[in-house]
Design a protein around this motif. Structure first.
Motif, PDB file in Angstrom:
ATOM      1  N   LEU A  45       0.827  -1.208   0.000  1.00  0.00           N
ATOM      2  CA  LEU A  45       0.000   0.000   0.000  1.00  0.00           C
ATOM      3  C   LEU A  45       0.862   1.259   0.000  1.00  0.00           C
ATOM      4  O   LEU A  45       0.558   2.226  -0.691  1.00  0.00           O
ATOM      5  CB  LEU A  45      -0.940   0.014   1.206  1.00  0.00           C
ATOM      6  CG  LEU A  45      -1.997  -1.091   1.270  1.00  0.00           C
ATOM      7  CD1 LEU A  45      -2.877  -0.915   2.495  1.00  0.00           C
ATOM      8  CD2 LEU A  45      -2.826  -1.149   0.011  1.00  0.00           C
ATOM      9  N   VAL A  46       1.941   1.240   0.763  1.00  0.00           N
ATOM     10  CA  VAL A  46       2.864   2.381   0.800  1.00  0.00           C
ATOM     11  C   VAL A  46       3.482   2.586  -0.576  1.00  0.00           C
ATOM     12  O   VAL A  46       3.564   3.710  -1.074  1.00  0.00           O
ATOM     13  CB  VAL A  46       3.966   2.174   1.875  1.00  0.00           C
ATOM     14  CG1 VAL A  46       5.082   3.183   1.726  1.00  0.00           C
ATOM     15  CG2 VAL A  46       3.368   2.240   3.268  1.00  0.00           C
ATOM     16  N   THR A  47       3.893   1.509  -1.211  1.00  0.00           N
ATOM     17  CA  THR A  47       4.513   1.594  -2.535  1.00  0.00           C
ATOM     18  C   THR A  47       3.532   2.133  -3.566  1.00  0.00           C
ATOM     19  O   THR A  47       3.866   3.040  -4.334  1.00  0.00           O
ATOM     20  CB  THR A  47       5.046   0.210  -2.974  1.00  0.00           C
ATOM     21  OG1 THR A  47       6.011  -0.241  -2.007  1.00  0.00           O
ATOM     22  CG2 THR A  47       5.706   0.279  -4.336  1.00  0.00           C
ATOM     23  N   VAL A  48       2.322   1.593  -3.583  1.00  0.00           N
ATOM     24  CA  VAL A  48       1.300   2.065  -4.526  1.00  0.00           C
ATOM     25  C   VAL A  48       1.008   3.548  -4.280  1.00  0.00           C
ATOM     26  O   VAL A  48       0.937   4.346  -5.212  1.00  0.00           O
ATOM     27  CB  VAL A  48       0.007   1.218  -4.424  1.00  0.00           C
ATOM     28  CG1 VAL A  48      -1.129   1.844  -5.225  1.00  0.00           C
ATOM     29  CG2 VAL A  48       0.268  -0.209  -4.901  1.00  0.00           C
ATOM     30  N   ALA A  49       0.867   3.925  -3.017  1.00  0.00           N
ATOM     31  CA  ALA A  49       0.600   5.324  -2.678  1.00  0.00           C
ATOM     32  C   ALA A  49       1.743   6.228  -3.135  1.00  0.00           C
ATOM     33  O   ALA A  49       1.504   7.310  -3.684  1.00  0.00           O
ATOM     34  CB  ALA A  49       0.374   5.470  -1.175  1.00  0.00           C
ATOM     35  N   ASN A  50       2.978   5.784  -2.935  1.00  0.00           N
ATOM     36  CA  ASN A  50       4.138   6.589  -3.352  1.00  0.00           C
ATOM     37  C   ASN A  50       4.169   6.780  -4.866  1.00  0.00           C
ATOM     38  O   ASN A  50       4.463   7.878  -5.349  1.00  0.00           O
ATOM     39  CB  ASN A  50       5.444   5.956  -2.879  1.00  0.00           C
ATOM     40  CG  ASN A  50       5.661   6.127  -1.397  1.00  0.00           C
ATOM     41  OD1 ASN A  50       5.053   6.988  -0.765  1.00  0.00           O
ATOM     42  ND2 ASN A  50       6.517   5.308  -0.823  1.00  0.00           N
ATOM     43  N   ILE A  51       3.866   5.736  -5.604  1.00  0.00           N
ATOM     44  CA  ILE A  51       3.838   5.828  -7.068  1.00  0.00           C
ATOM     45  C   ILE A  51       2.773   6.828  -7.505  1.00  0.00           C
ATOM     46  O   ILE A  51       3.031   7.710  -8.328  1.00  0.00           O
ATOM     47  CB  ILE A  51       3.584   4.440  -7.701  1.00  0.00           C
ATOM     48  CG1 ILE A  51       4.815   3.543  -7.511  1.00  0.00           C
ATOM     49  CG2 ILE A  51       3.224   4.570  -9.178  1.00  0.00           C
ATOM     50  CD1 ILE A  51       4.575   2.090  -7.848  1.00  0.00           C
TER      51      ILE A  51
END
Length: 161
Positions: free
Chosen positions: A8-14
């Motif tokens: 979720l953090v990775t998707v949000a960062n992208i």
């Protein structure tokens, strides 16, 4: 749960990176869609993803699939700009479509509307619009999915301390 939270953090960062770039662009009226609001929601993308994950109980794969759907939308409709005024709605619908396509169990649209903070009428309109924009093509090849998931994990390792 730790791996899911990292996803979720990775998707949000992208998505945050994309929005940072697109929010500086001037968008013509015809480039806007039903997904565009007058102003950006106050909830961050990461918190929105956490909310969706908490209340939909969807599989982790749905978040990867949703990101693939958003990329496909951009490929099919380059004029469609994902910015802070529409990303939450596009993200919600991409995840809902992924849940309905991928997971065995899912809720009614009324529930997803409540989770996403939009009206029931809106979710029905947005679902139709999303499917039309996607040409009703929701299938994702397994090899493509795994390649995408691998790249997401690599991105998370590189970007995250």
């Amino acid at each position: 749960m730790q791996q899911s939270n990292q996803l979720l953090v990775t998707v949000a960062n992208i998505l945050d990176e994309i929005i940072k770039e697109t929010d500086t662009l001037e968008i013509e009226q015809e480039s806007q869609s039903y997904f565009h609001a007058n102003k950006a929601p106050s909830i961050s993308i990461h918190n929105y993803l956490q909310r969706i994950a908490k209340y939909t109980h969807c599989s982790e794969q749905c978040f990867v699939i949703a990101l693939i759907y958003l990329d496909r939308l951009q490929e099919k409709h380059p004029y469609l700009v994902l910015n802070s005024k529409c990303i939450h709605r596009f993200l919600l619908l991409a995840i809902v479509m992924a849940i309905k396509y991928q997971d065995d169990d899912y809720y009614k649209n009324e529930y997803y509307a409540k989770v996403g903070g939009i009206s029931v009428k809106e979710i029905f309109i947005l679902e139709q619009e999303f499917l039309e924009l996607m040409d009703h093509q929701l299938f994702i090849d397994e090899q493509y999915y795994f390649l995408y998931e691998k790249r997401l994990l690599e991105y998370g390792e590189i970007e995250m301390p």
